[in-house]
Design an enzyme around this catalytic site. Structure first.
Site, PDB file in Angstrom:
ATOM      1  N   ASN A 103      -6.576   4.413  -4.373  1.00 54.87           N
ATOM      2  CA  ASN A 103      -7.280   3.381  -3.631  1.00 54.87           C
ATOM      3  C   ASN A 103      -8.476   4.001  -2.924  1.00 54.87           C
ATOM      4  O   ASN A 103      -8.313   4.835  -2.034  1.00 54.87           O
ATOM      5  CB  ASN A 103      -6.349   2.737  -2.603  1.00 54.87           C
ATOM      6  CG  ASN A 103      -7.037   1.640  -1.814  1.00 54.87           C
ATOM      7  OD1 ASN A 103      -7.199   0.540  -2.297  1.00 54.87           O
ATOM      8  ND2 ASN A 103      -7.460   1.956  -0.586  1.00 54.87           N
ATOM      9  N   GLU A 104      -9.657   3.644  -3.372  1.00 56.16           N
ATOM     10  CA  GLU A 104     -10.896   4.134  -2.769  1.00 56.16           C
ATOM     11  C   GLU A 104     -10.940   5.661  -2.706  1.00 56.16           C
ATOM     12  O   GLU A 104     -11.485   6.242  -1.766  1.00 56.16           O
ATOM     13  CB  GLU A 104     -11.106   3.530  -1.378  1.00 56.16           C
ATOM     14  CG  GLU A 104     -11.269   2.011  -1.416  1.00 56.16           C
ATOM     15  CD  GLU A 104     -11.678   1.427  -0.073  1.00 56.16           C
ATOM     16  OE1 GLU A 104     -11.700   2.184   0.921  1.00 56.16           O
ATOM     17  OE2 GLU A 104     -11.991   0.228  -0.018  1.00 56.16           O
TER      18      GLU A 104
ATOM     19  N   GLU B 136      -9.098  -6.441  -2.652  1.00 55.59           N
ATOM     20  CA  GLU B 136      -9.174  -6.874  -1.257  1.00 55.59           C
ATOM     21  C   GLU B 136     -10.395  -7.790  -1.135  1.00 55.59           C
ATOM     22  O   GLU B 136     -11.419  -7.540  -1.765  1.00 55.59           O
ATOM     23  CB  GLU B 136      -9.345  -5.697  -0.284  1.00 55.59           C
ATOM     24  CG  GLU B 136      -8.147  -4.791  -0.131  1.00 55.59           C
ATOM     25  CD  GLU B 136      -8.436  -3.592   0.791  1.00 55.59           C
ATOM     26  OE1 GLU B 136      -9.538  -3.562   1.401  1.00 55.59           O
ATOM     27  OE2 GLU B 136      -7.593  -2.701   0.888  1.00 55.59           O
TER      28      GLU B 136
ATOM     29  N   TYR C 254       0.797  -1.226   0.000  1.00 54.19           N
ATOM     30  CA  TYR C 254       0.000   0.000   0.000  1.00 54.19           C
ATOM     31  C   TYR C 254       0.832   1.280   0.000  1.00 54.19           C
ATOM     32  O   TYR C 254       0.365   2.316  -0.465  1.00 54.19           O
ATOM     33  CB  TYR C 254      -0.949   0.016   1.204  1.00 54.19           C
ATOM     34  CG  TYR C 254      -2.050  -1.009   1.101  1.00 54.19           C
ATOM     35  CD1 TYR C 254      -3.292  -0.674   0.591  1.00 54.19           C
ATOM     36  CD2 TYR C 254      -1.845  -2.327   1.493  1.00 54.19           C
ATOM     37  CE1 TYR C 254      -4.314  -1.608   0.478  1.00 54.19           C
ATOM     38  CE2 TYR C 254      -2.849  -3.277   1.384  1.00 54.19           C
ATOM     39  CZ  TYR C 254      -4.085  -2.914   0.885  1.00 54.19           C
ATOM     40  OH  TYR C 254      -5.087  -3.851   0.761  1.00 54.19           O
TER      41      TYR C 254
END
Length: 801
Positions: free
Chosen positions: A417-418, A517, A348
């Protein structure tokens, strides 16, 4: 056994001696015209019949083409000799077998037969010759010369290694036995290269042998190229050197160590990939061997500090520990990752200034790929609420790419990411612009790393439309791989109950899709039975695997994730780990489809996100603005990250009350409106806003102060808007980004904005054998490696054919 070892070592030494003698004779060829050097040459140029051919072709007598003075200097237009012979250090010209003269000696002497021939010609014969031989390899002196210059150095290295193999081979000691074997191997490699290059160049230049001259009755041109005894000596030296390896390997003393050294030596001429190359074919991942590739992964990053607040609804970390920067930690965790059977790790956050070589090699050798998020916690990502695609974020992304693009096991990078939620749809154009520019940069580096995005789950009309937005229009602006952070399968669910709807939604999706995920914790225990569904039909027709969350403990708003606990060098696995290990071990996904077409549909228009994207951030233009602004941000503290936002709010508020606005530094992804400076670093935007306010207040010095954080730039008298127009004439332009400027101080940037995790680190324990040592434990494998070495060298030389 001892007698056999001594006999074998003696035979190897004698063959090394023979190799060295043959190479020495090759080196002395044509250094002078005495009997021994005169008889050794790599190539011969015979022009004795060229005059007769010219006379036949031109229908005129030929005068003065040749010289009868055998001692006349070469290359001074004194006339042709009957033939020329070429060695490694010089060439010699002869009128007869015992009468000749040599050129000046030089190391890395170049074989240039046409240049040497015309250099001896008188009058206009060189012009006539040029017209006759034009278009032949024989006339390409640059090509022949450079190639044989390179061959000289390989032969010289081969000779040096041959000498070293001989002197170390006469010592009766295991260590020297191993070293001698390695030197003999290197001798074979370099002599092979040199002999092969010379053979190819002579054959190439030999195309002159087939040239005909004359219109009415064509005749042979009378120029002949042939191979000489020196080249045969070179090939004999290679044969002796290669043969010297056989008695060494018959004796098993030190064979494992020797084989390991041989394997290293063979890499000089043959690159053997430690891990298969994976590329995208339509909506599928495929290896270079034509096999379908599925992401069977785990999230791999220790969680950084999480500060609970109303501004952190996702529970995202504010710091991180780079999990790929500690070789001890990677080696410690590798056996457990191998037990899980994973082939991919999702990372990440990484620090581009640290050394990742050891970890990346550890995982590559184990056949494990990485998917690396480019964002960092806090200010190093595209913000959901006030998004921008600016120089500071882009440069951070590019530095990470510069660090990781050299590794063979980076499968993909994520530009976000998101970032986009149902409440932050205007952020989507900035993410898509980031994908566009990162793809262009990777292409400029000739990298096959895929560019992706990891999306938050949500209602169908949101998540699918967003996915289509990121993969629409064209390859240049589309992501390559779409990740969905999907936690719909909880407990012992079923495909029909949890995945059927999702699978149907994405059945026509045009790029690679996977679960970035998965692993719901709301109905414990985690049974991981979704693995069976994800890696079997019908899901494999649309999805390419997934990433189980998370290897390390990770706290979220939903609860506690994690499969292991780490204490120093000790790793303790949980039932979560064991159940995932079992499920991953049972899958056998189909090896089809293995190809697909690249299609890019029109972009959806139902999102609150414009299809007009911001331009490519431009460091040079933004730097131009900063230097020319009349009021510049000069913070009183080095830790100014927090105050930039506050000062921007203050400056824009003051501007509004003074009749100005911050439109030039703002942007709106829903309408596709982007201010001229919206792609610049926040500190430059702040300097611009301060300069605008300073100008509206008659350039009062106090109007530039901003509580001591601003300074008047005495070198500038320009208005801020004029500076922007001058430095940023085309703020919406798109182009391939260049390498980012060096950071003044090392370290990754200060940012993030992604999800799930945010760190990692680990400790020790050496990695198990990756297969290479076991491979060389058998003498049969060594023979195979030697063959690979020779074939690798030969295939490398094929490019000059």
């Amino acid at each position: 056994m001892r007698l056999r070892g001594e006999v074998c070592q003696g035979a190897g030494t004698l063959l090394s001696l023979a190799t060295l003698i043959l190479l020495i004779f090759t080196h002395v060829g044509q250094i002078n015209t005495s009997s021994v050097p005169r008889g050794i040459y790599l190539a011969k140029l015979n022009v004795s019949q060229y005059g007769q051919a010219l006379q036949t072709a031109l229908l005129d007598p030929i005068f003065g083409l040749y010289t009868t003075n055998s001692s006349a200097p070469l290359l001074e237009s004194q006339g042709l000799r009957q033939y020329y012979e070429f060695g490694l250090y010089a060439h010699c010209g002869y009128n007869e077998s015992s009468a000749g003269v040599c050129s000046n000696h030089s190391a890395a002497y170049q074989y240039r037969p046409y240049a040497i021939m015309t250099g001896d010609m008188r009058g206009n014969y060189s012009t006539i010759t040029q017209a006759l031989v034009e278009g032949t390899s024989f006339s390409d002196s640059n090509y022949l010369g450079k190639s044989t210059k390179g061959a000289y150095y390989t032969i010289l290295l081969g000779t040096i290694f041959s000498f070293l193999a001989l002197v170390t081979g006469v010592t009766k000691h295991n260590l020297f036995f191993v070293i001698s074997t390695t030197f003999a191997c290197l001798t074979s490699i370099f002599v092979l290269c040199g002999a092969a290059i010379w053979t190819v160049m002579i054959n190439k230049s030999g195309d002159i042998n087939d040239v005909m001259v004359g219109d009415t009755t064509p005749v042979d041109i009378g120029i002949d190229i042939s191979i000489g005894s020196g080249l045969y000596l070179l090939w004999a030296a290679f044969a002796c050197s290669f043969a010297s390896l056989i008695p060494y390997f018959i004796s098993m003393r030190g064979i494992r160590a020797a084989a390991a050294l041989l394997f290293s030596a063979s890499s000089l001429v043959s690159s053997v990939a430690a891990i298969a190359k994976v590329t995208r074919s339509g909506k599928y991942l495929v290896t270079d061997g034509g096999e379908r590739f599925y992401i069977k992964g785990v999230a791999y990053q220790e969680q950084g500090a999480v500060v609970a607040s109303s501004d952190n609804a996702f529970g995202e970390p504010s710091s991180f520990i780079d999990p790929l920067s500690s070789s001890d930690a990677c080696s410690r965790d590798l056996p457990f990752l191998q037990q899980l059977g994973v082939n991919t790790l999702r990372i990440y956050s990484v620090n581009s200034s640290l050394d990742h070589d050891a970890c990346m090699k550890t995982f590559s050798d184990a056949g494990i790929y990485t998917i690396i998020d480019l964002a960092l916690p806090l200010n190093g990502s595209i913000d959901r609420t006030t998004p921008s695609w600016s120089t500071n974020i882009m440069d951070q992304y590019l530095r990470t790419i510069d660090t990781f693009s050299k590794y063979d096991n980076v499968l993909a990078v994520n530009v976000g990411n998101e970032v986009v939620t149902s409440e932050s749809l205007p952020a989507a154009p900035f993410v898509k612009a980031a994908a566009r520019d990162i793809k262009a940069y990777l292409a400029s580096k000739k990298s096959d790393i895929l560019v992706g995005y990891a999306a938050i789950d949500g209602a169908t009309d949101f998540r699918l439309t967003l996915a289509e937005f990121f993969s629409c229009n064209s390859d240049a602006v589309s992501i390559d791989i779409y990740g969905l952070n999907e936690y719909a399968w909880c407990g012992d669910s079923t495909y029909a109950a949890s995945y059927a709807g999702i699978d149907t939604d994405y059945s026509d999706y045009n790029v690679v899709a996977y679960f970035s995920e998965f692993g719901c914790i709301t109905s414990p225990p985690r049974l991981w039975t979704e693995v069976g569904a994800l890696f079997s039909t019908p899901m494999t027709e649309h999805w390419s695997g997934g990433i189980a969350f998370s290897y390390f403990p990770a706290e979220s708003v939903q609860g506690q994730f994690g499969m292991v606990t780490v204490s120093g060098n000790d790793v303790t696995t949980s039932d979560d780990f064991d159940r995932l290990k079992t499920q991953y071990g049972q899958i056998s996904p189909p090896n089809s489809p293995t190809s697909g077409s690249d299609t890019y549909p029109s972009c959806p228009t139902t999102l609150n996100a414009s299809t007009t994207l911001p331009g490519t951030p431009d460091d040079a233009s933004c730097d131009c603005v900063l230097k020319a602004l009349p009021c510049q941000f000069t913070p009183a503290t080095n830790n100014y990250t927090v105050i930039v936002g506050e000062l921007l709010n203050t400056a824009c508020s003051l501007l509004g009350s003074s009749g100005g606005s911050c439109a030039d530094i703002g942007s709106d992804g829903s309408t596709g409106t982007y201010g001229r400076l919206s792609g610049c670093d926040p500190t430059i935007k702040l300097s611009y806003a301060m300069s605008e306010y300073y100008g509206l207040n008659n350039k009062d010095e106090q109007a530039c102060s901003f509580a001591g954080n601003g300074t008047v730039n005495s070198a500038s008298s320009s208005e801020a808007s004029a500076v922007a127009s001058s430095c940023l004439p085309s703020p919406s332009a798109t182009f391939t980004p260049s390498s980012p400027p060096d950071l003044a101080s090392g370290g990754g940037s200060s940012s993030g904005g992604g999800s799930g995790s945010g760190s990692g680190g680990s400790s020790s324990s050496s990695a198990p054998n990756n297969g290479a040592v076991a491979l060389v434990g058998d003498s049969r494998a060594i023979v195979g490696m030697l063959a690979m070495m020779v074939i690798g060298a030969a295939s490398g030389l094929y490019t000059v054919l």
